[in-house]
Write a protein that holds these residues in place. Sequence first.
Motif, PDB file in Angstrom:
ATOM      1  N   LEU A  20       0.829  -1.200   0.000  1.00  0.00           N
ATOM      2  CA  LEU A  20       0.000   0.000   0.000  1.00  0.00           C
ATOM      3  C   LEU A  20       0.868   1.257   0.000  1.00  0.00           C
ATOM      4  N   GLU A  21       0.360   2.313  -0.607  1.00  0.00           N
ATOM      5  CA  GLU A  21       0.973   3.631  -0.512  1.00  0.00           C
ATOM      6  C   GLU A  21       0.340   4.377   0.661  1.00  0.00           C
ATOM      7  N   THR A  22       1.006   5.414   1.128  1.00  0.00           N
ATOM      8  CA  THR A  22       0.464   6.199   2.240  1.00  0.00           C
ATOM      9  C   THR A  22      -0.932   6.706   1.902  1.00  0.00           C
ATOM     10  N   GLY A  23      -1.875   6.433   2.802  1.00  0.00           N
ATOM     11  CA  GLY A  23      -3.262   6.858   2.611  1.00  0.00           C
ATOM     12  C   GLY A  23      -4.116   5.878   1.842  1.00  0.00           C
ATOM     13  N   GLU A  24      -3.499   4.871   1.233  1.00  0.00           N
ATOM     14  CA  GLU A  24      -4.249   3.903   0.420  1.00  0.00           C
ATOM     15  C   GLU A  24      -4.942   2.866   1.308  1.00  0.00           C
ATOM     16  N   ILE A  25      -6.121   2.406   0.868  1.00  0.00           N
ATOM     17  CA  ILE A  25      -6.899   1.412   1.598  1.00  0.00           C
ATOM     18  C   ILE A  25      -6.920   0.113   0.799  1.00  0.00           C
ATOM     19  N   SER A  26      -6.711  -0.999   1.469  1.00  0.00           N
ATOM     20  CA  SER A  26      -6.687  -2.312   0.809  1.00  0.00           C
ATOM     21  C   SER A  26      -8.097  -2.791   0.494  1.00  0.00           C
ATOM     22  N   GLY A  27      -8.165  -3.903  -0.242  1.00  0.00           N
ATOM     23  CA  GLY A  27      -9.428  -4.630  -0.349  1.00  0.00           C
ATOM     24  C   GLY A  27      -9.598  -5.463   0.909  1.00  0.00           C
ATOM     25  N   LEU A  28     -10.503  -6.446   0.878  1.00  0.00           N
ATOM     26  CA  LEU A  28     -10.641  -7.355   2.009  1.00  0.00           C
ATOM     27  C   LEU A  28      -9.441  -8.294   2.029  1.00  0.00           C
ATOM     28  N   VAL A  29      -8.784  -8.358   3.148  1.00  0.00           N
ATOM     29  CA  VAL A  29      -7.622  -9.236   3.307  1.00  0.00           C
ATOM     30  C   VAL A  29      -8.002 -10.347   4.283  1.00  0.00           C
ATOM     31  N   GLN A  30      -7.955 -11.582   3.801  1.00  0.00           N
ATOM     32  CA  GLN A  30      -8.339 -12.713   4.651  1.00  0.00           C
ATOM     33  C   GLN A  30      -7.103 -13.371   5.250  1.00  0.00           C
ATOM     34  N   THR A  31      -7.132 -13.563   6.577  1.00  0.00           N
ATOM     35  CA  THR A  31      -6.092 -14.308   7.278  1.00  0.00           C
ATOM     36  C   THR A  31      -6.744 -15.477   8.006  1.00  0.00           C
ATOM     37  N   GLY A  32      -5.963 -16.206   8.750  1.00  0.00           N
ATOM     38  CA  GLY A  32      -6.505 -17.345   9.485  1.00  0.00           C
ATOM     39  C   GLY A  32      -7.472 -16.954  10.589  1.00  0.00           C
ATOM     40  N   GLU A  33      -7.474 -15.671  10.967  1.00  0.00           N
ATOM     41  CA  GLU A  33      -8.334 -15.204  12.056  1.00  0.00           C
ATOM     42  C   GLU A  33      -9.585 -14.488  11.570  1.00  0.00           C
ATOM     43  N   GLY A  34      -9.576 -14.004  10.326  1.00  0.00           N
ATOM     44  CA  GLY A  34     -10.749 -13.284   9.835  1.00  0.00           C
ATOM     45  C   GLY A  34     -10.407 -12.376   8.676  1.00  0.00           C
ATOM     46  N   TYR A  35     -11.200 -11.293   8.524  1.00  0.00           N
ATOM     47  CA  TYR A  35     -11.025 -10.343   7.428  1.00  0.00           C
ATOM     48  C   TYR A  35     -10.512  -9.010   7.977  1.00  0.00           C
ATOM     49  N   HIS A  36      -9.648  -8.361   7.179  1.00  0.00           N
ATOM     50  CA  HIS A  36      -9.076  -7.074   7.565  1.00  0.00           C
ATOM     51  C   HIS A  36      -9.272  -6.070   6.436  1.00  0.00           C
ATOM     52  N   ILE A  37      -9.505  -4.840   6.830  1.00  0.00           N
ATOM     53  CA  ILE A  37      -9.442  -3.708   5.913  1.00  0.00           C
ATOM     54  C   ILE A  37      -8.283  -2.851   6.413  1.00  0.00           C
ATOM     55  N   ILE A  38      -7.285  -2.659   5.571  1.00  0.00           N
ATOM     56  CA  ILE A  38      -6.048  -2.020   6.015  1.00  0.00           C
ATOM     57  C   ILE A  38      -5.876  -0.667   5.336  1.00  0.00           C
ATOM     58  N   LYS A  39      -5.510   0.322   6.130  1.00  0.00           N
ATOM     59  CA  LYS A  39      -5.163   1.642   5.590  1.00  0.00           C
ATOM     60  C   LYS A  39      -3.732   1.962   5.974  1.00  0.00           C
ATOM     61  N   CYS A  40      -2.929   2.334   4.986  1.00  0.00           N
ATOM     62  CA  CYS A  40      -1.529   2.650   5.258  1.00  0.00           C
ATOM     63  C   CYS A  40      -1.417   4.082   5.797  1.00  0.00           C
ATOM     64  N   VAL A  41      -0.804   4.211   6.958  1.00  0.00           N
ATOM     65  CA  VAL A  41      -0.576   5.525   7.565  1.00  0.00           C
ATOM     66  C   VAL A  41       0.796   6.047   7.162  1.00  0.00           C
ATOM     67  N   SER A  42       1.801   5.156   7.142  1.00  0.00           N
ATOM     68  CA  SER A  42       3.159   5.551   6.777  1.00  0.00           C
ATOM     69  C   SER A  42       3.889   4.361   6.180  1.00  0.00           C
ATOM     70  N   THR A  43       4.519   4.554   5.028  1.00  0.00           N
ATOM     71  CA  THR A  43       5.262   3.466   4.388  1.00  0.00           C
ATOM     72  C   THR A  43       6.684   3.345   4.925  1.00  0.00           C
ATOM     73  N   PHE A  44       7.102   4.297   5.772  1.00  0.00           N
ATOM     74  CA  PHE A  44       8.446   4.236   6.326  1.00  0.00           C
ATOM     75  C   PHE A  44       8.480   5.049   7.616  1.00  0.00           C
ATOM     76  N   ASN A  45       8.868   4.396   8.691  1.00  0.00           N
ATOM     77  CA  ASN A  45       8.978   5.060   9.984  1.00  0.00           C
ATOM     78  C   ASN A  45      10.445   4.987  10.408  1.00  0.00           C
ATOM     79  N   ARG A  46      11.147   6.134  10.352  1.00  0.00           N
ATOM     80  CA  ARG A  46      12.587   6.150  10.606  1.00  0.00           C
ATOM     81  C   ARG A  46      12.926   5.607  11.995  1.00  0.00           C
ATOM     82  N   GLU A  47      12.233   6.103  12.999  1.00  0.00           N
ATOM     83  CA  GLU A  47      12.522   5.707  14.377  1.00  0.00           C
ATOM     84  C   GLU A  47      12.265   4.213  14.582  1.00  0.00           C
TER      85      GLU A  47
END
Length: 355
Positions: free
Chosen positions: A257-284
């Motif tokens: 994802l790019e900063t600010g971009e929202i994913s589609g439905l992401v399925q994992t072993g625990e359920g579904y996620h909707i992910i929004k990227c806040v930062s693609t790189f955190n220096r600290e």
Amino acid sequence: MRRRGILLILCMLLAACGCGKGQARTKIVLTTGFEADEIFRIEGMSCSLPEVMVFLTNTQNQYESVYGQEIWNMELGGVTMEESVKESVLGELAQIKTMNLLAQRNRVELDKEEERGVEEAAVMYYESLNQTEREKMQVSLEVIENLYFEYALAEKVYQYIIKDINPEISDDEARTITVQHIFFKTCSRDGTGEKIEYSEEEKENVRSRAREVLNLAREEGSDFEQLILTYSEDETGTRSFGKGEMEPEFEEAAFNLETGEISGLVQTGEGYHIIKCVSTFNREETDANKVKIVEKRRKEVFGQEYEAFVSSLTRNLNTELWQRVSFIRDSDVKTADFFEIYGRSVSLNVASSGS
């Protein structure tokens, strides 16, 4: 519960080198000929009943301070919590004794200052014990000093072996991103942590609800944080992580994802996620992750040497005495700071001198 630094190292090493308490490649010999209070022997290293009781009693009281005495009514996989803690303590002591043998092979010793720290810590802990505690654990100042000495030497040999392991970690390898996510469960957990899958009909209902929320998230001017508060079934709405720290499906979607971009439905072993990227790189966070990766590499290197060493050792267990070992149940036996005193008085000095 406060964990002990050296035992965390030991646990990491077990995972890295694939050795459990039984030490699959270690020759285990059940034999007679032990001293009266000898629990086990690994080559020339012996572990006594008082040593076991110090570890066992402190661990018991730490558990009870957090979970209460009811914890001992629980079973995990048909094994009582008391038996589980006993086996854990046996494994911890076996690892420390083995690392002391490794220290002997590498001619690693405590210096005078470290020995003085051990002696001071031993006096501090021993004097904190009341008469009942000393009698029930059958412990002397000499026993405590020896435990702290071996504890410190185990930590020092680890630092000695990894001292020249300083791999270069790139920003890309250690890159840490920050995301927000909305989570929809497709399973639950029972009292033992066992996973219970939803029915197919229930999963389909969850997916439909997640799809509706995804559409809301993609609407212009939508408030993603409010959607998290309203719909997410995860207590943590924002996560910062590096590669290899999350479930593969979640991680792959998040890192693309790019900063600010929202994913589609992401399925994992625990359920579904909707992910929004806040930062693609955190220096600290990335710099902190580099430190973690270096430490992981060091543990892997140590684990390889440790595994090769331990495969040649013979361990003798006094099963008759071991089966008689049990918790001390006496209201006057409250000692729980054996490991804390070590951490305050010895651990940091040993780690810094070994690096």
